[in-house]
Design an enzyme around this catalytic site. Sequence first.
Site, short mmCIF file in Angstrom:
data_model
loop_
_atom_site.label_atom_id
_atom_site.label_comp_id
_atom_site.label_asym_id
_atom_site.label_seq_id
_atom_site.Cartn_x
_atom_site.Cartn_y
_atom_site.Cartn_z
N SER A 136 93.90 41.68 -154.49
CA SER A 136 93.19 40.49 -154.03
C SER A 136 93.45 39.33 -154.98
CB SER A 136 91.69 40.81 -154.02
OG SER A 136 90.94 39.63 -153.91
N TYR A 160 83.49 44.13 -158.22
CA TYR A 160 84.52 44.28 -157.19
C TYR A 160 85.89 43.88 -157.74
CZ TYR A 160 87.59 43.07 -153.34
OH TYR A 160 88.69 42.95 -152.52
N LYS A 164 89.67 46.01 -158.63
CA LYS A 164 91.04 45.64 -158.25
C LYS A 164 91.94 45.51 -159.48
CE LYS A 164 90.43 45.47 -153.78
NZ LYS A 164 90.92 46.59 -152.95
P1 NAD Z 1 87.16 46.57 -144.21
O1 NAD Z 1 85.88 46.94 -144.83
O2 NAD Z 1 87.15 45.98 -142.84
O3 NAD Z 1 88.13 47.84 -144.18
C1 NAD Z 1 88.11 48.83 -145.16
C2 NAD Z 1 88.11 50.18 -144.44
O4 NAD Z 1 88.10 51.23 -145.42
C3 NAD Z 1 86.87 50.40 -143.55
O5 NAD Z 1 87.29 50.86 -142.29
C4 NAD Z 1 86.07 51.43 -144.31
O6 NAD Z 1 85.30 52.25 -143.45
C5 NAD Z 1 87.16 52.20 -145.03
N1 NAD Z 1 86.72 52.89 -146.26
C6 NAD Z 1 86.06 52.35 -147.31
N2 NAD Z 1 85.83 53.29 -148.24
C7 NAD Z 1 86.38 54.43 -147.77
C8 NAD Z 1 86.47 55.76 -148.28
N3 NAD Z 1 85.94 56.09 -149.45
N4 NAD Z 1 87.10 56.68 -147.54
C9 NAD Z 1 87.63 56.37 -146.33
N5 NAD Z 1 87.58 55.14 -145.80
C10 NAD Z 1 86.96 54.18 -146.52
O7 NAD Z 1 87.92 45.59 -145.23
P2 NAD Z 1 89.25 44.75 -145.05
O8 NAD Z 1 88.86 43.33 -145.02
O9 NAD Z 1 90.07 45.29 -143.97
O10 NAD Z 1 89.92 45.00 -146.46
C11 NAD Z 1 90.88 46.02 -146.68
C12 NAD Z 1 91.27 46.03 -148.14
O11 NAD Z 1 91.76 44.75 -148.50
C13 NAD Z 1 90.14 46.35 -149.11
O12 NAD Z 1 90.65 47.16 -150.13
C14 NAD Z 1 89.75 44.99 -149.64
O13 NAD Z 1 89.21 45.08 -150.92
C15 NAD Z 1 91.08 44.28 -149.65
N6 NAD Z 1 90.95 42.82 -149.57
C16 NAD Z 1 90.26 42.26 -148.55
C17 NAD Z 1 90.12 40.88 -148.49
C18 NAD Z 1 89.31 40.22 -147.41
O14 NAD Z 1 88.87 39.10 -147.59
N7 NAD Z 1 89.10 40.84 -146.26
C19 NAD Z 1 90.71 40.08 -149.47
C20 NAD Z 1 91.42 40.69 -150.50
C21 NAD Z 1 91.54 42.06 -150.53
C1 WQD Z 2 85.20 30.77 -148.95
C2 WQD Z 2 84.61 29.40 -149.27
C3 WQD Z 2 82.47 29.48 -150.36
C4 WQD Z 2 80.31 31.32 -147.05
C5 WQD Z 2 86.01 36.27 -151.21
C6 WQD Z 2 86.12 37.22 -152.36
C7 WQD Z 2 87.57 37.47 -152.65
C8 WQD Z 2 88.33 37.89 -151.39
C9 WQD Z 2 88.08 36.98 -150.24
C10 WQD Z 2 88.34 40.28 -151.27
C11 WQD Z 2 83.97 29.33 -150.64
C12 WQD Z 2 82.36 28.86 -148.99
C13 WQD Z 2 81.30 30.77 -147.84
C14 WQD Z 2 79.24 30.49 -146.59
C15 WQD Z 2 80.26 28.63 -147.70
N1 WQD Z 2 87.89 39.17 -150.90
N2 WQD Z 2 81.28 29.45 -148.18
N3 WQD Z 2 79.28 29.18 -146.92
O1 WQD Z 2 84.69 33.52 -152.02
O2 WQD Z 2 86.99 32.61 -151.51
O3 WQD Z 2 86.63 35.05 -151.56
O4 WQD Z 2 86.67 36.82 -150.05
O5 WQD Z 2 89.12 40.51 -152.15
O6 WQD Z 2 87.63 38.43 -153.62
O7 WQD Z 2 85.49 36.67 -153.48
O8 WQD Z 2 85.68 33.74 -149.69
O9 WQD Z 2 84.83 33.43 -147.41
O10 WQD Z 2 83.22 34.06 -149.23
O11 WQD Z 2 84.22 31.77 -149.21
O12 WQD Z 2 80.23 27.44 -148.00
O13 WQD Z 2 78.31 30.94 -145.88
O14 WQD Z 2 83.55 29.15 -148.33
O15 WQD Z 2 81.64 28.86 -151.28
O16 WQD Z 2 84.21 28.04 -151.15
P1 WQD Z 2 85.94 33.64 -151.29
P2 WQD Z 2 84.43 33.32 -148.83
#
Ligand code: NAD
Ligand code: WQD
Length: 357
Positions: A136, A160, A164
Amino acid sequence: EARKAGAGASVLVTGGAGYIGTHTVLRLLEKGYAVAVVDNFHNSVPEALDRVRLIAGPALSARLVFIPGDLKSKDDMEKVFAAKRYDAVIHFAGLKAVGESVAHPQMYYENNVAGTMNLYAAMTKYGCNKIVFSSSATVYGQPEKTPCVEDSKLSALNPYGTTKLVLENYFRQVQAADPELRVILLRYFNPIGAHRSGDIGEDPRGIPNNLLPYIQQVAVGRRPELNVYGDDYPTRDGTAIRDYIHVVDLADGHIAALEKLFATPDIGCVAYNLGTGCGTTVLEVVKAFEEASGKKIPIKICPRRPGDCTEVYASTEKAKKELGWSARFGIEDMCRDQWNWARKNPYGYSGDADEKN
Ligand code: NAD
Ligand code: WQD
């Protein structure tokens, strides 16, 4: 379409029922991969995979299997790899809510860190040597300069983010000790949007933490207004800047990473940003969503959210040069597809208003 390295191979997708997972599984099927999903439905529902099958159609769906399993269980991981040979793993499974990680750090370490260790232990035991890991942009902490480049100094702002960071280091170290292992760490910026069909998308439980799911719930009438966290940032309109990326572009980035792993035996462990390289403010997102949906999104200006940074966006050069991948969609496309998903599924996969509010 030219047959790429790895096409036809079998891929295990952990967390494949989740938001990014479902979109990537669909792409893998379309590209000719055989896919097994392992998920414990902690943050997803079986319906999500049914929708993937619906979009993919019966022929491609015949190449998708689901294995119930929890990465926290060594035994579950052993059984997955003992039953079948996988050429590669795409590892999405993890917990991802920043606030929850502050309240429950133990849960985050057990699930994300120990879970990944169980996965890798089973992979090595059964000779699977290629993995794409969901990292991430959070590993850039409060970026010292933007755009974020892959070789920047990394840091974590919360448990979190620490999971990572720890896992990136873990993969670098296990790879150094196991030269056969091929690892790509993908640092996602802010994934939003949905598949064009509007049949799969993000369906968070409870009150959304992230911007687009929240806006979407305001647009369908589930919440009265959007709280905008801070309008006193040093940006063009005072609201914070992020790099929003279409989830379908992100899915394509995983295909590119997988092909790179298949084609590059000596790749080692390499990190790539998956972002667009474009920064968008919160108010610009609101405006784009209003235009896409034709709905007014009432806003309330609130104090800054603790831990947020002013500006985070990706340098996209490395992924472009080495993976041959770059994002195709802009913020208008992302909002259009997010709205299509919202419109068709205002209460997510279950469709149940009572269960959700
Ligand atoms: P999500 O929660 O929709 O998907 C994650 C999936 O993993 C879910 O289906 C959940 O049930 C499953 N899971 C969690 N723990 C598990 C376990 N112990 N065993 C089996 N299954 C398990 O999330 P996402 O948005 O699809 O994110 C996927 C990955 O990408 C995550 O690792 C997240 O940290 C990373 N990521 C997401 C974002 C984002 O903003 N969505 C940003 C950066 C990184
Ligand atoms: C985006 C912008 C908020 C909600 C997070 C995690 C990051 C990654 C992606 C997994 C920011 C603003 C948000 C609201 C708002 N996930 N905001 N009102 O914080 O950039 O990143 O998700 O790895 O690790 O930290 O994403 O969507 O929460 O926020 O004003 O109700 O929107 O302040 O500027 P963020 P976000």
